[in-house]
Write an enzyme that holds these catalytic residues in place. Structure first.
Site, mmCIF file in Angstrom:
data_model
loop_
_atom_site.group_PDB
_atom_site.id
_atom_site.type_symbol
_atom_site.label_atom_id
_atom_site.label_comp_id
_atom_site.label_asym_id
_atom_site.label_seq_id
_atom_site.Cartn_x
_atom_site.Cartn_y
_atom_site.Cartn_z
ATOM 1 N N CYS A 62 -22.788 -4.943 -1.468
ATOM 2 C CA CYS A 62 -22.387 -5.749 -2.631
ATOM 3 C C CYS A 62 -22.816 -7.203 -2.435
ATOM 4 O O CYS A 62 -22.467 -7.838 -1.444
ATOM 5 C CB CYS A 62 -20.872 -5.670 -2.831
ATOM 6 S SG CYS A 62 -20.332 -6.632 -4.264
ATOM 7 N N ASP A 70 0.788 -1.228 0.000
ATOM 8 C CA ASP A 70 0.000 0.000 0.000
ATOM 9 C C ASP A 70 0.827 1.290 0.000
ATOM 10 O O ASP A 70 0.399 2.287 -0.557
ATOM 11 C CB ASP A 70 -0.944 -0.025 1.228
ATOM 12 C CG ASP A 70 -2.099 0.942 1.094
ATOM 13 O OD1 ASP A 70 -2.367 1.357 -0.034
ATOM 14 O OD2 ASP A 70 -2.723 1.266 2.114
#
Ligand code: SF4
Ligand code: SF4
Length: 348
Positions: free
Chosen positions: A253, A135
């Site tokens: 989702c 990241d």
């Protein structure tokens, strides 16, 4: 053993040994989605995230700048989901919502440690150079993970795996080995648009290439974590009780309905959905102690209090008046201004 001995089967075996839930290999040329990323950033949709627009932007198209001689990128995924409710199932407005990924130990440390162990185990089989990225290095990690077969990029721009959902962290092992790349899976969003409809700030927008992208300037994750200055008033009411990040477009989702739970306990919350009153009363040292070694520390104390003041205003509970009055007297003008806004939501 020669480099040829490291194949997809061995990569998968070692990844499982190291506790990863997903693994795959991406090639490095050309870097997938780089032109798309530049176009997104050039149109200003990255807001004030300078690390996406300054010299580091160009590096995302050139993994050689991270590891000279890089030939393959091993992408790994680690599930962080737990049994706690979704933010869309949680309606206690006296409490703060912190994004699911940030509840436990800082994933940067956990993934780095596992990826380093992964690299050392592979090095027992072959000699190669490597570098771990989690990241913090300029890499288009979701696009690489898609290319490595870990999932598709949904309309909410998260990487979604057909079996695991989207609650997983990504990390990469850059290597000078020539490994056989995996293939990306098909996009399985279909005609679904639940994330677009559920986003409280309409941050998921059509992109020029006919797909979808996030306008970070509207996204609660950006507003509560990355934005250091004042949150535009127009977006404050949409923030609800989110004080660090936002999970809504993943909560709705359908691919997360059967999302698996993490095997280890490192990402479980020390305290699930802490009370807003308690958070508003934290001194700086207490904030640091409470969120040390968790992703929440990224918001910084003043940004966090700013977010708490907005969440209290959105709750419109009279019992938050005293806490907001105290925050409105905070010597930091950013905190004070958001608390004054919060008081106005309560009718003061
Ligand atoms: S994280 Fe929240 S604000 Fe951002 S796109 Fe998803 S639902 Fe919208
Ligand atoms: S909610 Fe629907 S459209 Fe959005 S990412 Fe999930 S499957 Fe795709």
């Amino acid at each position: 053993m020669t480099e040829k001995a490291i194949d997809s089967k061995l990569v998968h075996e070692v990844a499982v040994e190291c506790g990863f839930d997903l693994v795959g290999v991406a090639g490095v040329h050309p870097v997938p989605d780089f032109a798309r990323f530049r176009n997104w950033a050039d149109r200003g949709l990255a807001g004030e995230m300078r690390y996406l627009t300054d010299h580091r932007a160009e590096m995302r198209g050139d993994p050689e700048s991270l590891l000279p001689g890089v030939r393959s990128i091993i992408c790994a995924g680690l599930v962080y989901n737990g049994p706690e409710p979704l933010s869309t199932e949680f309606s206690d407005i006296e409490r703060a919502w912190i994004s699911r990924y940030a509840w436990g130990e800082d994933y940067h440390h956990v993934l780095r440690w596992r990826l380093e162990s992964f690299a050392r185990k592979l090095r027992e089989c072959a000699d190669f150079e490597w570098r771990v990225c989690v990241d913090t290095a300029p890499l288009l990690e979701r696009s690489l993970a898609r290319a490595a077969g870990l999932g598709w990029i949904g309309k909410n721009t998260c990487l979604i795996n057909q079996n695991l959902g989207s609650w997983f962290f990504l990390g990469e092992l850059l290597t000078t080995m020539d490994l056989e790349p995996d293939a990306p899976p098909p996009d399985r969003c279909g005609t679904c648009a639940r994330c677009i409809e559920a986003c409280p700030t309409d941050a998921i927008v059509p992109s020029p290439d006919g797909r979808f992208e996030i306008d970070a300037r509207l996204c609660i994750s950006y507003l509560t974590i990355e934005l250091r200055s004042s949150i535009p008033e127009a977006h404050r009411s949409g923030m609800g009780s989110n004080v660090f990040g936002c999970d809504i477009c993943q909560d709705v989702c359908p691919w997360n309905r059967r999302a698996v739970e993490a095997a280890g306990g490192e990402f479980r919350p020390g305290e699930f959905a802490p009370s807003l009153e308690r958070l508003a009363a934290l001194g700086e040292a207490e904030f640091r102690a409470l969120f040390r070694d968790t992703p929440v520390s990224r918001a910084k104390y003043r940004g966090f209090l700013r977010n708490v003041a907005v969440a209290m205003g959105n709750a419109r509970l009279e019992r938050f008046r005293d806490a907001l009055v105290k925050l409105a007297a905070n010597p930091d003008a950013l905190v004070a201004e958001h608390a004054q806004w919060g008081l106005r939501q309560l009718g003061y």
